[in-house]
Design an enzyme around this catalytic site. Sequence first.
Site, PDB file in Angstrom:
ATOM      1  N   CYS A 102       0.414  56.919  86.751  1.00 40.26           N
ATOM      2  CA  CYS A 102       1.917  55.830  87.626  1.00 40.26           C
ATOM      3  C   CYS A 102       2.057  57.082  88.564  1.00 40.26           C
ATOM      4  O   CYS A 102       1.974  56.109  89.595  1.00 40.26           O
ATOM      5  CB  CYS A 102       3.144  56.875  86.856  1.00 40.26           C
ATOM      6  SG  CYS A 102       2.676  56.730  84.530  1.00 40.26           S
ATOM      7  N   ASP A 109      32.210  62.582  69.856  1.00 34.81           N
ATOM      8  CA  ASP A 109      32.949  61.088  70.183  1.00 34.81           C
ATOM      9  C   ASP A 109      32.461  60.332  68.962  1.00 34.81           C
ATOM     10  O   ASP A 109      31.374  60.460  68.564  1.00 34.81           O
ATOM     11  CB  ASP A 109      32.997  61.163  72.089  1.00 34.81           C
ATOM     12  CG  ASP A 109      33.312  59.321  71.875  1.00 34.81           C
ATOM     13  OD1 ASP A 109      34.717  59.065  71.550  1.00 34.81           O
ATOM     14  OD2 ASP A 109      32.557  59.064  72.175  1.00 34.81           O
TER      15      ASP A 109
END
Lengths: 48, 733
Positions: B32, B438
């Site tokens: 990359c 949550d």
Amino acid sequence: MNIIVILFPLALGLGLIGLGGFFWCMRSGQYTDLEGAAWRVLQDDDQA
Amino acid sequence: MAAQDLSVFVSHRDGGIASMELAVDGIRCAGCMQAIEKGLGREPAILGARVNLALKRVSVEWREALLKPEAVVEKLGALGFKAYPFAPERQEEGAASEEKRLLRGLGVAGFASMNVMLLSVSVWSGNSGDIDPTTRDFFHWLSALIALPTAAYAGRPFFESALRALKARAVNMDVPITIGVVLALAMSVAETWNHGHHAYFDGVVMLLFFLLIGRYLDQLMRRRTRDLAGNLAALKAETATRVGADGSWTTVPIAAIRPDDRVVIRPGERVSVDGIVENGSSELDQSLVTGETAPFAIGLGERVHAGTLNLTGALTVRVEAAGQGTLLDEIDRLMSQAVGSRSRYVRLSDRAARLYAPVVHTLSAATFLGWLLIGGISWPEALMIAVTVLIITCPCALGLAIPAVQVVAASALFRRRIMLKEGDALERLAEADIAVFDKTGTLTLPEPDILNEEALPIERRAEIGALAAASHHPLAQALSRALGSLPAHADVREERGQGLSVMLDSEELRLGSVAFCGAEVEAAPVMAAHPSASFIAYRRGAYRTVLALGQKLRPEARETIDALRAAGLEIAILSGDRPEAVAPIAAELGIDHVQAGLLPGDKLNLLDSMAAHGRKVLMVGDGLNDAPALAGAHVSVSPVSATHLAQAAADIVFLGEGLKPVADALVIARKARGLMLENLWFAVLYNAVAVPVAMAGLATPLIAAAAMSGSSLVVTLNALRARSGVPETESRP
């Protein structure tokens, strides 16, 4: 014992060269990316 | 399509050269790196591109006249990398220069300690043999020549910090260090002057060397966490589409939006500002603000609030400053209230330092007075022994004990795709005894998915997907994603609030509400089976089906909850969603402690009351409404999909879809804290042996040097154990 007159400056000098090399490495940013450098070695034509 | 405006992020240099830092998603390997550097290098206007693999950043320089910053991002996009421009914070630059300073000091101290040790070893072996006093003096003077400038240079971080503390009439760890270094140097010079046998030059430089290692590791840790936090912030950068005076659309970072700007909010976008609708009408999902899930119609001249979701039509909104009583304002107020509680936490290292300084000062003063008054020796000799106590109790082991563990543990976390944003989060996480989750986006995946796959025959997938892709409605978008984002049908008609229709082979295809497709009969059993889901119906000719779209649990959610429970944590759910929607999830995970329908302030109040009962709360959440709770909890974790406010408030951010990193992080944090405590206890043990020896006046520079390096080595090796013991599992990307 006269040999130490030569040996001590020599030892210190070598150490200072090492320290100078370390500072040079830092200045040229070789410590900013330790992971990339390991891979760059493997690249064929490194432009850097 | 709106143009992007990235000029905020560009810095300019002489000669018309512009440069920009970009956080890049998906740089993993050398390939990359090479692809980016070569790919950008082919562009003549670009002068240089350099990838930083450790930080996952690219810095690019180009000729300003030839290229716009947006083009750089596009070029990277063409190479297959999503790049996010990045404004390095001033704070970050300060940290970088501090790190350089410490590294330089470390180099100097390392050089000096090696060379002084060379001389000291000769003196030690000579002292037990027949060294010529002149040679010994020469060696001592030579040591002084190296050690004095070294101490002056490498000791500055400690001297400055000690001075700062003294000015503030406080005592920190650096005060005894400074006193020890200065006294030891002075005594050694005096010894050398008087042709004495012992000098502590080696001890002083070695002390500085080891302490600097600890300081450097600590700084490295802080810098790394800050850099990662910066990257995450850049990746998250929320944007808004601003309408210029000439009617043109520009995508700008949300920070650049000012009151009285006009912004466009397209269907499916979350509203990021407070303002008044100037143009258009739509329906809003206000569930985040009010808890009400039914869509709310909005039109000209009405007020929209940040945090709501635009469902059906495009809106042009004139921005107002975040007003009283809006969600953003409320969150802001709660955040500032919440942050105070966490800052009261005192780090382990600070707690150790608070004990260390007074104890060491008392001991060494007692030694001096004891030898002077009871031992009956001259004051320079008594002072020499007192200084030995100061040196031998050196906080080398103490200074290394915690930073070394932190650095090793943080890289172990990093390999598991868990980012530590705060250095002391590890200590706090290890203490947690209740985990509060949550629901939406945390226990469940952030995007809704199809719950009743059986209602969707394979041969219909393509036609439904193509129809769904034509709409911006969040439900249709979710359906389209779940079906693999197919290219959209042309000529689709959208009836607001109803659904989509298209004519295909003289047959009408409809996708939309149950009533729009006339699928009430098919809908009844689906609705009964999935009471908390949203429904989307499809009709083609006589064929009708009803799909339930809802939240799926994150992968590994069950295992994670079980692992946390096994680790002795109580589990609770605090959700802003309706109780009916929370109950099935809680039942599936076997969680009894559930509270639903909570507003952001309620969550924070509940956490505060838990804290008041002595609980240490680990909060895991992702939404805007969780941000105050995340800031107020003892320690907090967010998935990378969280909103930027939530992420900014969290101590730890994990990547990937699975929930397992939460459990992994807890295991590593507990292990790290255990090692930190072990190291601190080792330092105590070491001092329990070394201090009496030093107080008795039996310690020589040789003993001091051996004890100092030995203890530092033990502590460092122990810290390396933080990397092992937790199986490394690759979580799903």
